[in-house]
Write a protein that holds these residues in place. Sequence first.
Motif, PDB file in Angstrom:
ATOM      1  N   PHE A 368      44.849  43.861  75.119  1.00 18.66           N
ATOM      2  CA  PHE A 368      45.132  44.108  73.687  1.00 18.66           C
ATOM      3  C   PHE A 368      44.787  42.732  73.120  1.00 18.66           C
ATOM      4  CE2 PHE A 368      47.215  45.346  69.995  1.00 18.66           C
ATOM      5  CZ  PHE A 368      47.131  46.914  70.128  1.00 18.66           C
ATOM      6  N   SER A 369      45.174  41.625  73.531  1.00 17.90           N
ATOM      7  CA  SER A 369      45.030  40.279  72.956  1.00 17.90           C
ATOM      8  C   SER A 369      43.440  39.997  72.710  1.00 17.90           C
ATOM      9  CB  SER A 369      45.433  39.071  73.773  1.00 17.90           C
ATOM     10  OG  SER A 369      45.105  38.167  73.420  1.00 17.90           O
ATOM     11  N   ASP A 370      42.628  40.621  73.754  1.00 16.65           N
ATOM     12  CA  ASP A 370      41.174  40.560  73.284  1.00 16.65           C
ATOM     13  C   ASP A 370      40.608  41.528  72.348  1.00 16.65           C
ATOM     14  OD1 ASP A 370      40.966  38.413  75.452  1.00 16.65           O
ATOM     15  OD2 ASP A 370      40.425  39.978  76.912  1.00 16.65           O
ATOM     16  N   PHE A 371      41.291  42.662  72.289  1.00 10.11           N
ATOM     17  CA  PHE A 371      41.121  43.526  71.170  1.00 10.11           C
ATOM     18  C   PHE A 371      41.280  43.016  69.927  1.00 10.11           C
ATOM     19  CE2 PHE A 371      42.824  47.776  69.213  1.00 10.11           C
ATOM     20  CZ  PHE A 371      41.484  48.313  68.892  1.00 10.11           C
ATOM     21  N   MET A 372      42.183  42.317  69.841  1.00  8.82           N
ATOM     22  CA  MET A 372      42.932  41.576  68.453  1.00  8.82           C
ATOM     23  C   MET A 372      42.169  40.218  68.261  1.00  8.82           C
ATOM     24  SD  MET A 372      44.952  43.588  66.831  1.00  8.82           S
ATOM     25  CE  MET A 372      43.302  44.571  67.019  1.00  8.82           C
ATOM     26  N   GLY A 373      41.119  40.140  69.104  1.00 14.73           N
ATOM     27  CA  GLY A 373      40.285  38.854  68.511  1.00 14.73           C
ATOM     28  C   GLY A 373      40.613  37.563  69.547  1.00 14.73           C
ATOM     29  N   GLY A 374      41.356  37.601  70.732  1.00 20.08           N
ATOM     30  CA  GLY A 374      41.949  36.643  71.507  1.00 20.08           C
ATOM     31  C   GLY A 374      42.976  35.834  71.116  1.00 20.08           C
ATOM     32  N   ILE A 375      44.059  36.557  70.305  1.00 24.98           N
ATOM     33  CA  ILE A 375      45.135  35.781  69.739  1.00 24.98           C
ATOM     34  C   ILE A 375      46.271  35.848  70.340  1.00 24.98           C
ATOM     35  CG2 ILE A 375      43.824  35.845  67.583  1.00 24.98           C
ATOM     36  CD1 ILE A 375      45.812  38.160  66.917  1.00 24.98           C
ATOM     37  N   ARG A 376      47.297  35.115  70.233  1.00 28.48           N
ATOM     38  CA  ARG A 376      48.756  35.070  70.827  1.00 28.48           C
ATOM     39  C   ARG A 376      49.466  34.833  69.480  1.00 28.48           C
ATOM     40  NH1 ARG A 376      52.025  33.949  75.420  1.00 28.48           N
ATOM     41  NH2 ARG A 376      50.400  34.056  76.827  1.00 28.48           N
ATOM     42  N   PHE A 377      50.677  35.633  69.292  1.00 27.85           N
ATOM     43  CA  PHE A 377      51.550  35.298  68.307  1.00 27.85           C
ATOM     44  C   PHE A 377      51.996  33.955  68.584  1.00 27.85           C
ATOM     45  CE2 PHE A 377      56.232  35.420  67.004  1.00 27.85           C
ATOM     46  CZ  PHE A 377      56.069  35.814  65.467  1.00 27.85           C
ATOM     47  N   THR A 378      52.288  33.209  67.481  1.00 25.00           N
ATOM     48  CA  THR A 378      52.915  31.890  67.581  1.00 25.00           C
ATOM     49  C   THR A 378      54.317  31.736  66.475  1.00 25.00           C
ATOM     50  OG1 THR A 378      51.682  30.895  65.940  1.00 25.00           O
ATOM     51  CG2 THR A 378      50.981  30.838  68.195  1.00 25.00           C
ATOM     52  N   ASP A 379      54.169  32.234  65.308  1.00 26.51           N
ATOM     53  CA  ASP A 379      55.186  32.118  64.442  1.00 26.51           C
ATOM     54  C   ASP A 379      55.242  33.200  63.355  1.00 26.51           C
ATOM     55  OD1 ASP A 379      57.519  31.048  63.293  1.00 26.51           O
ATOM     56  OD2 ASP A 379      56.735  28.940  63.190  1.00 26.51           O
ATOM     57  N   TYR A 380      56.443  33.005  62.485  1.00 31.15           N
ATOM     58  CA  TYR A 380      56.248  34.028  61.131  1.00 31.15           C
ATOM     59  C   TYR A 380      57.013  33.450  59.963  1.00 31.15           C
ATOM     60  CZ  TYR A 380      60.855  35.520  62.183  1.00 31.15           C
ATOM     61  OH  TYR A 380      62.380  35.515  62.496  1.00 31.15           O
ATOM     62  N   ILE A 381      57.121  33.790  58.919  1.00 36.99           N
ATOM     63  CA  ILE A 381      57.751  33.226  57.865  1.00 36.99           C
ATOM     64  C   ILE A 381      59.246  34.019  57.631  1.00 36.99           C
ATOM     65  CG2 ILE A 381      58.075  32.546  55.353  1.00 36.99           C
ATOM     66  CD1 ILE A 381      54.919  32.041  55.477  1.00 36.99           C
ATOM     67  N   PRO A 382      60.267  33.452  58.419  1.00 38.35           N
ATOM     68  CA  PRO A 382      61.401  34.316  58.334  1.00 38.35           C
ATOM     69  C   PRO A 382      62.052  34.574  56.882  1.00 38.35           C
ATOM     70  CG  PRO A 382      62.086  32.196  58.974  1.00 38.35           C
ATOM     71  CD  PRO A 382      60.374  32.170  59.032  1.00 38.35           C
ATOM     72  N   GLY A 383      61.850  33.681  55.804  1.00 35.64           N
ATOM     73  CA  GLY A 383      62.146  33.850  54.618  1.00 35.64           C
ATOM     74  C   GLY A 383      61.525  34.534  53.804  1.00 35.64           C
ATOM     75  N   PHE A 384      60.219  34.922  54.331  1.00 39.43           N
ATOM     76  CA  PHE A 384      59.446  35.875  53.668  1.00 39.43           C
ATOM     77  C   PHE A 384      58.814  35.069  52.291  1.00 39.43           C
ATOM     78  CE2 PHE A 384      62.731  38.533  54.718  1.00 39.43           C
ATOM     79  CZ  PHE A 384      62.235  39.396  55.901  1.00 39.43           C
ATOM     80  N   ALA A 385      57.478  35.402  51.892  1.00 41.56           N
ATOM     81  CA  ALA A 385      56.704  34.663  51.053  1.00 41.56           C
ATOM     82  C   ALA A 385      55.730  35.608  50.200  1.00 41.56           C
ATOM     83  CB  ALA A 385      56.037  33.438  51.519  1.00 41.56           C
ATOM     84  N   ASP A 386      55.478  35.424  49.150  1.00 38.65           N
ATOM     85  CA  ASP A 386      54.500  36.335  48.219  1.00 38.65           C
ATOM     86  C   ASP A 386      53.141  35.413  48.690  1.00 38.65           C
ATOM     87  OD1 ASP A 386      56.557  37.685  47.275  1.00 38.65           O
ATOM     88  OD2 ASP A 386      56.291  36.706  45.329  1.00 38.65           O
ATOM     89  N   GLY A 387      52.138  36.278  48.624  1.00 40.27           N
ATOM     90  CA  GLY A 387      50.808  35.585  48.918  1.00 40.27           C
ATOM     91  C   GLY A 387      49.568  36.454  48.329  1.00 40.27           C
ATOM     92  N   MET A 388      48.673  35.771  48.100  1.00 37.01           N
ATOM     93  CA  MET A 388      47.472  36.281  47.526  1.00 37.01           C
ATOM     94  C   MET A 388      46.174  36.705  48.597  1.00 37.01           C
ATOM     95  SD  MET A 388      48.107  36.684  44.104  1.00 37.01           S
ATOM     96  CE  MET A 388      46.405  37.255  43.757  1.00 37.01           C
ATOM     97  N   VAL A 389      46.119  37.722  48.631  1.00 38.39           N
ATOM     98  CA  VAL A 389      44.984  38.362  49.760  1.00 38.39           C
ATOM     99  C   VAL A 389      43.473  38.463  48.986  1.00 38.39           C
ATOM    100  CG1 VAL A 389      44.388  39.969  51.331  1.00 38.39           C
ATOM    101  CG2 VAL A 389      46.664  39.419  51.269  1.00 38.39           C
ATOM    102  N   THR A 390      42.466  37.690  49.732  1.00 35.86           N
ATOM    103  CA  THR A 390      41.201  37.812  49.203  1.00 35.86           C
ATOM    104  C   THR A 390      40.265  38.910  50.126  1.00 35.86           C
ATOM    105  OG1 THR A 390      41.305  35.272  48.392  1.00 35.86           O
ATOM    106  CG2 THR A 390      39.047  36.424  48.752  1.00 35.86           C
ATOM    107  N   VAL A 391      39.708  39.775  49.530  1.00 34.28           N
ATOM    108  CA  VAL A 391      38.631  40.557  50.171  1.00 34.28           C
ATOM    109  C   VAL A 391      37.416  39.985  50.510  1.00 34.28           C
ATOM    110  CG1 VAL A 391      37.406  42.821  49.984  1.00 34.28           C
ATOM    111  CG2 VAL A 391      39.879  42.791  49.004  1.00 34.28           C
ATOM    112  N   GLU A 392      37.136  39.883  51.823  1.00 31.73           N
ATOM    113  CA  GLU A 392      36.011  38.964  51.859  1.00 31.73           C
ATOM    114  C   GLU A 392      34.861  39.951  52.316  1.00 31.73           C
ATOM    115  OE1 GLU A 392      36.214  36.147  55.053  1.00 31.73           O
ATOM    116  OE2 GLU A 392      38.353  35.564  54.793  1.00 31.73           O
ATOM    117  N   ASP A 393      34.903  41.148  52.586  1.00 32.04           N
ATOM    118  CA  ASP A 393      33.731  41.992  52.536  1.00 32.04           C
ATOM    119  C   ASP A 393      34.093  43.225  51.700  1.00 32.04           C
ATOM    120  OD1 ASP A 393      31.643  43.603  53.396  1.00 32.04           O
ATOM    121  OD2 ASP A 393      32.031  43.692  55.615  1.00 32.04           O
ATOM    122  N   PRO A 394      33.738  43.158  50.413  1.00 36.14           N
ATOM    123  CA  PRO A 394      34.060  44.325  49.666  1.00 36.14           C
ATOM    124  C   PRO A 394      33.197  45.462  49.922  1.00 36.14           C
ATOM    125  CG  PRO A 394      32.912  42.711  48.426  1.00 36.14           C
ATOM    126  CD  PRO A 394      33.289  42.182  49.729  1.00 36.14           C
TER     127      PRO A 394
END
Length: 495
Positions: A368-394
């Motif tokens: 499943f890690s390979d399926f997701m691009g070879g990644i492993r979870f490391t951290d998160y923002i527990p206090g939450f944050a707003d963020g702007m998402v950019t579409v790279e392939d419209p």
Amino acid sequence: MRHVRALYSLLLLSLLGSAGFGQGPAFRAIAFYSTHVEKDHVDFALQAIPFFEAMAKRDGFEFKTTSDWNEMNPATLKHYQVVLWLDDAPSTAAQRTAFEGYMEHGGGWFGFHIAGWMDGRQTWPWFVDFLGTLFYGNSWPPLPATLTVDDPQHPAVTGISPSFLSPSNEWYSWDPDPRHTPGVKVLMTLAPSNYPIGFKDTLEGGDIPVTWTNTKYRMLYTNMGHGDKIFTNPEQDRFFESALLWLGGRQWSTSFAPEKEPRFRVVALAEAGGIHKPFVDAATEWLNALAKEDNFTVDYIQNTDKMDDDFLSHYQLFIQLNYPPYNWTPTAQAAFVRFIEEGRGGWIGFHHATLLGEFDGFKMWPWFSDFMGGIRFTDYIPGFADGMVTVEDPSHPALKGVATPFLVQKEEWYTWSQSPRANVHVLASVNENSYSSDTKTKMGDHPVIWSNEHYKARNIYIFMGHHPGLFQNPAFTTTFKNSIFWAAHQSQNPQ
């Protein structure tokens, strides 16, 4: 089951062809009961029958009773829009199969008290999924209890006081809590002020729903139905009347229209509880509405116990609705790998689907890690944050019509051991400099929507999925909707 469905279609077509629209009763209901069960349950049934008979005269519908449970068959059920179980339940395979077919084809059901008693899934697995839970325990002796109304806008409880004292009854508890079952809408609950309730057998506390509907069906279960005191409270009597009228409220000519074959079928592996439950509940409501509008079906499961090749063969799309990539059975893992690698169907994963690592005593799933691009979870923002998402392939079908950039509010924003970009097709990324609060939880290049094109199955991972407000975000819902039809190889606007 196919021959039962075919029989239903023929019977229902016959019924529609022989009836005169706009004539006869508003709807037809049949109540099943038994005189050979616990006396307190018989007492309830014998008081319920005249109550509903009087209601039928007053409200203009037809009400029939029978103690012959063999009438639970397609030939009989085709004449009725609502079935009531007063003090018993189907006991033979033929009766159960007939009821399943009836409900799957749009029939209505009102179940009382003992109708919900089933303490083992093996007895009737379909019914456990239909009810959304299993019996766990009960209070004794019968006592009055204060009930609170959870959804005062629902037609079955409209006009009922926010709380009222229900007459003496034996109160059941459930496992799992039906409130946590995707698709279930709880209408009434035992108030905390009741606890502890009972003397010989005591319910000490907790969330104990007493009335709910599984929104995948036209049904309602209520725990009331033990003894001869049930019809002594005018507010509760009004609930019984409103609930039955709601179940039979559709004109029978449309509620029993022959089933239209769905365009495709979806299975959603939904996280059952925890902090993501509000998101899962909102997703379930949104998916059900979209499925009805665009003629596809969604089945919900809360674990992988029944997942194998045969199970997955019935679906064209698998949605991982925040369920993490661990605590899967080995059989389910192997079947899912084949589903993806052989392109047997499509996949959409949300948020928790990249919680890759060692969690809750489970090792990381390398495939499943390979399926997701070879990644492993490391951290998160527990206090939450707003963020702007950019579409790279419209130009990608999943991002068609999505404005860029778009704002995502109050998100956790996971970080992983590396950006998956080198191994996947990135469709959108978050600008970490746009976070609403200064945080050190950053990873630089930060994709949040991507597809791994090294696998035959059309697949897309959408990181967002922590809170229900996302379903008020047009960019999110458009992406979700686009992804469903793209991953399932379906057109959004069939001719």
